[in-house]
Enzyme design. Structure first.
Site, PDB file in Angstrom:
ATOM      1  N   LYS A  11      43.947  22.340  29.823  1.00  0.00           N
ATOM      2  CA  LYS A  11      44.087  22.603  28.389  1.00  0.00           C
ATOM      3  C   LYS A  11      43.917  21.336  27.555  1.00  0.00           C
ATOM      4  CE  LYS A  11      46.798  26.835  28.433  1.00  0.00           C
ATOM      5  NZ  LYS A  11      47.973  27.537  27.860  1.00  0.00           N
ATOM      6  N   LYS A  52      39.957  35.074  38.171  1.00  0.00           N
ATOM      7  CA  LYS A  52      41.134  35.911  37.979  1.00  0.00           C
ATOM      8  C   LYS A  52      41.090  36.599  36.620  1.00  0.00           C
ATOM      9  CE  LYS A  52      46.180  35.835  37.882  1.00  0.00           C
ATOM     10  NZ  LYS A  52      47.406  35.012  37.927  1.00  0.00           N
ATOM     11  N   LYS A  70      44.143  37.046  30.349  1.00  0.00           N
ATOM     12  CA  LYS A  70      44.444  37.544  29.012  1.00  0.00           C
ATOM     13  C   LYS A  70      43.544  36.896  27.966  1.00  0.00           C
ATOM     14  CE  LYS A  70      48.869  36.742  28.641  1.00  0.00           C
ATOM     15  NZ  LYS A  70      50.134  36.720  27.874  1.00  0.00           N
TER      16      LYS A  70
END
Length: 345
Positions: free
Chosen positions: A130, A211, A214
Site C-alpha cells: 500500500k 484471490k 473487495k
C-alpha cells in the site's frame, strides 16, 4: 490448530468454558462470496463452540484517509453489521459491534505500539504494497498491526479465523504479545488460527490466479459475486468465469479456474468430492456453471431477505450494535485496567 499458551491475568478471572474467538471485516468495498465462504459462514457454523466477538473494523478503514467518504463509511459499517447477522451470526450468542464503539481498542493499541519495533511494522507485506502505491503514507498505515493486535489481545482471543494470506498479521500479533509479556509480565495468551480445510481462499472468477478481492470487485464486474447481487448478475459472473479448453471435472487435475468453481460448489452444497465428480461426469463445464448459479442464488436469497429487513429498521440495528458494544466494552475495559497496572499508568 496449534496449542496455546495459558493466560496469566492480573485479575483472578474464572476460566472460560469455551475458547474465545475474535474476528472482523473492514467496512469498505463489497462483501462477496469469498467473504461468506472464508469468514462469515465459518463464523456462523462455529458459534456454539466458542465465545465469539465479531467486530466491524471501521477504524482500520482510516489508514488511507484520502479515500474516506464519511457518510459512506457510516453506511457501510451498518451494512457489514447487518450482513453478519443475515449470514447467520446470532447477536444473542455472539457479540457483534463496531470497532469504533469500543474506545479501549485504541487505548491498548497505543501501549502495544510503544512496545513494537518499527522494523516489525515496516516488513509487513500489506504496508509495503500500500505504501508503494501512495504518494503520502500516513502513520496509521504503518501502525495498523498494533491496532489489529489490540483488537485480538484485548479480548484474550484464543483463536482468530483467518485466510492463509493473513497469517503474517497473526504472527506479528503473537510477537507483540510476547514482547509485552517479556517487558511487563506474562499476561496475554498467544492466539492461534481457525481455517477452513476447503474454501479458505476463493479466487477471482475473471482471474483465478488472484484471490477474490473487495477492492477489485468494487471496480471490476465479473471478478466477484457480491452478497447482495441479483440473480441476473450472479448468472453473468459465473457463466463468464475463466475455465480452460478441457472438459474433465476432477478436483485433482482441474485447472485453477475449474478448481475454483468446484470448491465453491463443494462448500455451498456440502457434498463430498467423489459425489460432485460423479454428478458432473461427462457433462462439461456448462453444467457445472449452471448448477453453481442455482446454488449461489439459493444460498444468497435468505441472506438478502434478512439484510433488507434489518436495514429497513434503523432502531433495531442500532440497538443490536449498542448492546454488542456494551458487552464487548465490559471485557475490553477490564483488560485495559489490567494493562494500566502492569505498565504503571
Amino acid at each position: 490448530m496449534e496449542a496455546l499458551a495459558e493466560p496469566n491475568t492480573v485479575t483472578n478471572t474464572a476460566a472460560k468454558e469455551r475458547p474465545t474467538v475474535l474476528s472482523g471485516i473492514q467496512s469498505t468495498g463489497i462483501l462477496h462470496l469469498g467473504n461468506y465462504i472464508g469468514a462469515l459462514s465459518l463464523w456462523a457454523a462455529n458459534q456454539s463452540q466458542y465465545n465469539n466477538l465479531f467486530m466491524v473494523a471501521n477504524l482500520h478503514t482510516l489508514t488511507v484517509p484520502e479515500a474516506i467518504n464519511p457518510r459512506e463509511l457510516r453506511q457501510k459499517s451498518r451494512e457489514v453489521a447487518a450482513l453478519y447477522i443475515a449470514c447467520g451470526i446470532d447477536p444473542d450468542e455472539s457479540i457483534i459491534f463496531l470497532q469504533s464503539d469500543v474506545p479501549a481498542h485504541t487505548y491498548l493499541a497505543w501501549i502495544l505500539g510503544c512496545c513494537t519495533p518499527v522494523g516489525w511494522l515496516e516488513r509487513m507485506t500489506q504496508y509495503k504494497v500500500k505504501a508503494a502505491a501512495q504518494e503520502t503514507v500516513g502513520s496509521g498505515l504503518l501502525n495498523y498491526p498494533a491496532l489489529q493486535a489490540a483488537d485480538i489481545l484485548i479480548y484474550k482471543a484464543n483463536f482468530v479465523p483467518v485466510g492463509d494470506d493473513q497469517n503474517q498479521h497473526l504472527e506479528i500479533t503473537r510477537d507483540i504479545a510476547q514482547r509485552f509479556n517479556h517487558l511487563f509480565g506474562e499476561y496475554f495468551p498467544l492466539p492461534g488460527t481457525l481455517n477452513r480445510t476447503s474454501g479458505a481462499r476463493v479466487m477471482g472468477l475473471d482471474d483465478p490466479t488472484q484471490k477474490m478481492s473487495k477492492s477489485i470487485a468494487a471496480k471490476k464486474q465479473g471478478h466477484a459475486i457480491a452478497l447482495l447481487d441479483t440473480p441476473a448478475v450472479i448468472k453473468k459472473a459465473i457463466m463468464g468465469a475463466v475455465t480452460d479448453a478441457g472438459g474433465d471435472i476432477l478436483f485433482e487435475s482441474a485447472s485453477v479456474g475449474v478448481k475454483n468453481l468446484l470448491v465453491l460448489y463443494e462448500v455451498l452444497s456440502g457434498q463430498s468430492r467423489p459425489a460432485i465428480e460423479a454428478n458432473f461426469a461427462g457433462k462439461g463445464y456448462g453444467a457445472l456453471k449452471r448448477e453453481l448459479v442455482d446454488l449461489v442464488v439459493t444460498t444468497l436469497e435468505p441472506i438478502q431477505a434478512k439484510f433488507n429487513e434489518l436495514m429497513s429498521d434503523d432502531q433495531q440495528l442500532d440497538e443490536l450494535l449498542s448492546t454488542g458494544a456494551t458487552r464487548a466494552s465490559v471485557i475490553a475495559n477490564q483488560t485495559v485496567a489490567d494493562v494500566r497496572k502492569l505498565v504503571g499508568v
